[in-house]
Design an enzyme around this catalytic site. Structure first.
Site, short mmCIF file in Angstrom:
data_model
loop_
_atom_site.label_atom_id
_atom_site.label_comp_id
_atom_site.label_asym_id
_atom_site.label_seq_id
_atom_site.Cartn_x
_atom_site.Cartn_y
_atom_site.Cartn_z
CB SER A 237 4.67 -0.52 10.59
OG SER A 237 3.40 -0.01 10.27
CG MET B 184 -1.91 -1.19 1.16
SD MET B 184 -3.46 -0.88 2.03
CE MET B 184 -2.87 -0.66 3.68
N GLY B 185 2.14 1.09 -0.40
CA GLY B 185 3.04 2.23 -0.49
C GLY B 185 3.61 2.64 0.86
CG HIS C 220 8.85 0.24 5.78
ND1 HIS C 220 9.11 -1.11 5.84
CD2 HIS C 220 7.52 0.37 6.01
CE1 HIS C 220 8.01 -1.75 6.13
NE2 HIS C 220 7.01 -0.89 6.23
CD GLN D 44 -1.70 -8.71 4.69
OE1 GLN D 44 -2.53 -7.83 4.81
NE2 GLN D 44 -0.46 -8.47 4.31
CG HIS E 31 7.18 -2.17 1.90
ND1 HIS E 31 7.05 -1.03 2.66
CD2 HIS E 31 5.98 -2.81 1.97
CE1 HIS E 31 5.83 -0.95 3.15
NE2 HIS E 31 5.16 -2.03 2.76
#
Ligand code: PAF
Length: 282
Positions: free
Chosen positions: A187, A17-18, A21, A155, A24
């Site tokens: 996060s 979702m962009g 950091h 998730q 990712h």
């Protein structure tokens, strides 16, 4: 992406979702090490938010994200518009019915007890929104492998269940949690913490590590009481839940003998920022 893929090409996909950091980027690096083509999507998915102000405040840093992905040599970045992913009807339906228990694609996907606990219990409808968007992104990008961070432990279980139920030929790869120097799990939401809150947030991982250490000498009930006391001693932190659960079914356990693998999961609020973290005990 479909056009550039041929039979020999292994495609790795990282949905995000962009507000990217190093967590990712570690997923991009894992994909690059295992795949010929790495694709990352950036899409702030409206259907997985059950709090409109959270959706509004979610950081959007597309230019910086693209620079990070460029530096990591990610091959393709996919940034769809909401209207490219959802029909008007799907968005209306979500608005009216945040708590719907099932979500229908070509067939109904039912997550059962997996979504009745922890994040699922505290964020009704959240995992339906996650699964809905991830299935759409999978259908568009057609990856061979997809990469998810272990910070979002539940998730991952939901995505695995979805892929199984829909018989999608995609390997789901879990990547380790990447932490800031003080132990705070990386996060996108960390950006919204003040300096003081960020310092205090180190208590979350410290507590989890201590729980892992104490598992050989304490019962589950004692571990839960210990963790809850630790967190409640910090007035800036509000504990939402601390659970010790079977790492596969995510159902809470009361005795170590009840599960082959066990995970401790936590959710807290620090100011207006909600944070989650977990540690695998064994
Ligand atoms: O973990 C996230 O960032 C999101 O839940 C995901 C998987 C990109 C779906 O919107």
């Amino acid at each position: 992406m479909v056009n550039v893929k041929n039979k020999q090409t292994i495609a790795g996909f990282i949905p995000t979702m962009g507000a990217l950091h190093q967590g990712h980027i570690s997923l991009v690096n894992a994909a690059k090490a295992q795949c010929d083509l790495t694709v990352c999507s950036i899409f702030v998915n409206p259907t997985q938010f059950n709090d409109l102000s959270d959706l509004k405040n979610y950081p959007r840093t597309f230019d910086a994200d693209c620079q990070l992905l460029d530096a990591a040599q990610c091959d393709v970045v996919f940034i769809p518009e909401v209207s490219e992913i959802y029909t008007f009807k799907e968005l209306e339906l979500k608005k009216l019915n945040f708590e719907d228990k099932s979500w229908t694609e070509s067939k109904t996907v039912d997550f059962g007890s997996l979504v009745k606990v922890m994040e699922g219990a505290h964020r009704p409808g959240h995992f339906n929104g996650v699964a809905q968007v991830v299935s759409k992104l999978f259908r568009i990008t057609e990856p061979d492998k997809a990469y998810f961070g272990q910070k979002d432990f539940q998730q991952l279980a939901v995505i695995r269940s979805m892929v199984n139920q829909l018989a999608m030929p995609i390997e789901i790869i879990a990547c380790p949690i990447i932490r800031e120097p003080n132990g705070l799990a990386m996060s996108s939401r960390n950006e919204r913490l003040t300096k003081e809150e960020r310092d205090k947030a180190s208590l979350i991982s410290k507590t989890l590590y201590k729980v892992k250490e104490l598992q050989t000498i304490k019962t589950i009930a004692e571990l839960k009481a210990f963790a809850e006391d630790q967190i409640k001693a910090e007035p800036l932190i509000n504990l939402e839940y601390f659970e010790i659960s079977d790492a596969e079914t995510l159902q809470p356990i009361t005795d170590y003998k009840q599960a082959k693998s066990v995970v401790a999961c936590i959710a807290i609020k620090l100011g207006s920022v909600r944070l989650i973290d977990n540690v695998i005990l064994y």
